[in-house]
Design a protein around this motif. Sequence first.
Motif, short mmCIF file in Angstrom:
data_model
loop_
_atom_site.label_atom_id
_atom_site.label_comp_id
_atom_site.label_asym_id
_atom_site.label_seq_id
_atom_site.Cartn_x
_atom_site.Cartn_y
_atom_site.Cartn_z
N MET A 19 5.54 95.97 77.29
CA MET A 19 5.60 94.66 76.90
C MET A 19 4.76 93.64 78.00
N ILE A 20 4.73 93.93 79.13
CA ILE A 20 4.01 93.37 80.25
C ILE A 20 2.49 93.42 80.00
N ASP A 21 2.13 94.87 79.48
CA ASP A 21 0.65 95.09 79.31
C ASP A 21 0.14 94.12 78.20
N TYR A 22 0.96 93.91 77.24
CA TYR A 22 0.57 93.23 75.92
C TYR A 22 0.47 91.81 76.30
N PHE A 23 1.19 91.17 77.29
CA PHE A 23 1.11 89.67 77.88
C PHE A 23 -0.12 89.65 78.84
N LYS A 24 -0.49 90.81 79.43
CA LYS A 24 -1.73 91.04 80.31
C LYS A 24 -2.92 90.68 79.48
N LYS A 25 -3.10 91.50 78.13
CA LYS A 25 -4.00 91.34 77.42
C LYS A 25 -4.18 90.03 76.73
N LYS A 26 -3.16 89.52 76.43
CA LYS A 26 -3.10 87.77 75.89
C LYS A 26 -3.68 86.98 76.95
N GLU A 27 -3.42 87.25 78.42
CA GLU A 27 -3.82 86.16 79.31
C GLU A 27 -5.47 86.27 79.27
N ASP A 28 -5.98 87.42 79.01
CA ASP A 28 -7.45 87.67 79.00
C ASP A 28 -7.98 86.95 77.77
N LEU A 29 -7.21 87.12 76.62
CA LEU A 29 -7.82 86.47 75.33
C LEU A 29 -7.72 85.00 75.51
N ILE A 30 -6.56 84.51 76.14
CA ILE A 30 -6.48 82.96 76.32
C ILE A 30 -7.61 82.36 77.01
N VAL A 31 -7.95 83.32 78.36
CA VAL A 31 -9.11 82.54 79.10
C VAL A 31 -10.60 82.82 78.34
N SER A 32 -10.68 83.85 77.70
CA SER A 32 -11.97 84.16 77.09
C SER A 32 -12.21 83.39 75.85
N LYS A 33 -11.13 82.88 75.12
CA LYS A 33 -11.41 81.78 74.16
C LYS A 33 -11.13 80.13 74.46
N SER A 34 -11.09 80.15 75.83
CA SER A 34 -10.84 78.80 76.44
C SER A 34 -9.89 78.12 75.85
N ILE A 35 -8.76 78.69 75.82
CA ILE A 35 -7.68 77.98 75.01
C ILE A 35 -7.24 77.07 76.12
N LYS A 36 -6.94 75.66 75.75
CA LYS A 36 -6.61 74.67 76.71
C LYS A 36 -4.95 74.69 76.87
N HIS A 37 -4.31 74.72 75.78
CA HIS A 37 -2.79 74.51 75.84
C HIS A 37 -2.01 75.40 74.94
N LEU A 38 -0.92 75.89 75.70
CA LEU A 38 -0.18 76.75 74.88
C LEU A 38 1.31 76.09 74.91
N LYS A 60 7.94 88.45 85.14
CA LYS A 60 6.58 88.87 85.02
C LYS A 60 5.58 88.22 83.93
N ILE A 61 6.32 88.24 82.72
CA ILE A 61 5.58 87.62 81.66
C ILE A 61 5.48 86.19 82.03
N ILE A 62 6.37 85.46 82.49
CA ILE A 62 6.21 83.89 82.87
C ILE A 62 5.04 83.99 83.75
N GLN A 63 5.05 84.68 84.81
CA GLN A 63 4.06 84.68 85.66
C GLN A 63 2.53 84.75 85.31
N ILE A 64 2.39 85.69 84.39
CA ILE A 64 1.06 86.05 83.65
C ILE A 64 0.77 84.56 82.71
N LEU A 65 1.56 83.93 82.28
CA LEU A 65 1.32 82.81 81.35
C LEU A 65 1.02 81.54 82.28
N ILE A 66 1.78 81.47 83.28
CA ILE A 66 1.38 80.28 84.22
C ILE A 66 0.24 80.49 84.74
N LYS A 67 -0.28 81.78 85.15
CA LYS A 67 -1.42 82.02 85.64
C LYS A 67 -2.70 81.34 84.96
#
Length: 104
Positions: free
Chosen positions: A1-20, A52-59
Amino acid sequence: MIDYFKKKEDLIVSKSIKHLHLSIDIDCWDLLVAPGTGVPESKGLSIHEFNKIIQILIKTGCIAAIDLVELNRILDKNNATLLIFEKLITKIINGVLFNSDIKK
């Protein structure tokens, strides 16, 4: 589960998503951790996993809105879920507003 969110963190950054919009349903937590929900999950997330998931999203720096749902005080035992709920929302808000360490 945590790896899934780490991949999403990279996707959020690469797509320049501004708001979650972070929507947290308390029944994602394990029943032993959070009994105060209408739909308890016997194999849900631990508080450690959730943190851990929240930490990833906050980052990502993109959390713009948060909602928390499914707390049922009638089903809660000794306010266990409420206390966890309060502690975690405080950590999330501190992490979002002040970039503070939410590991504690």
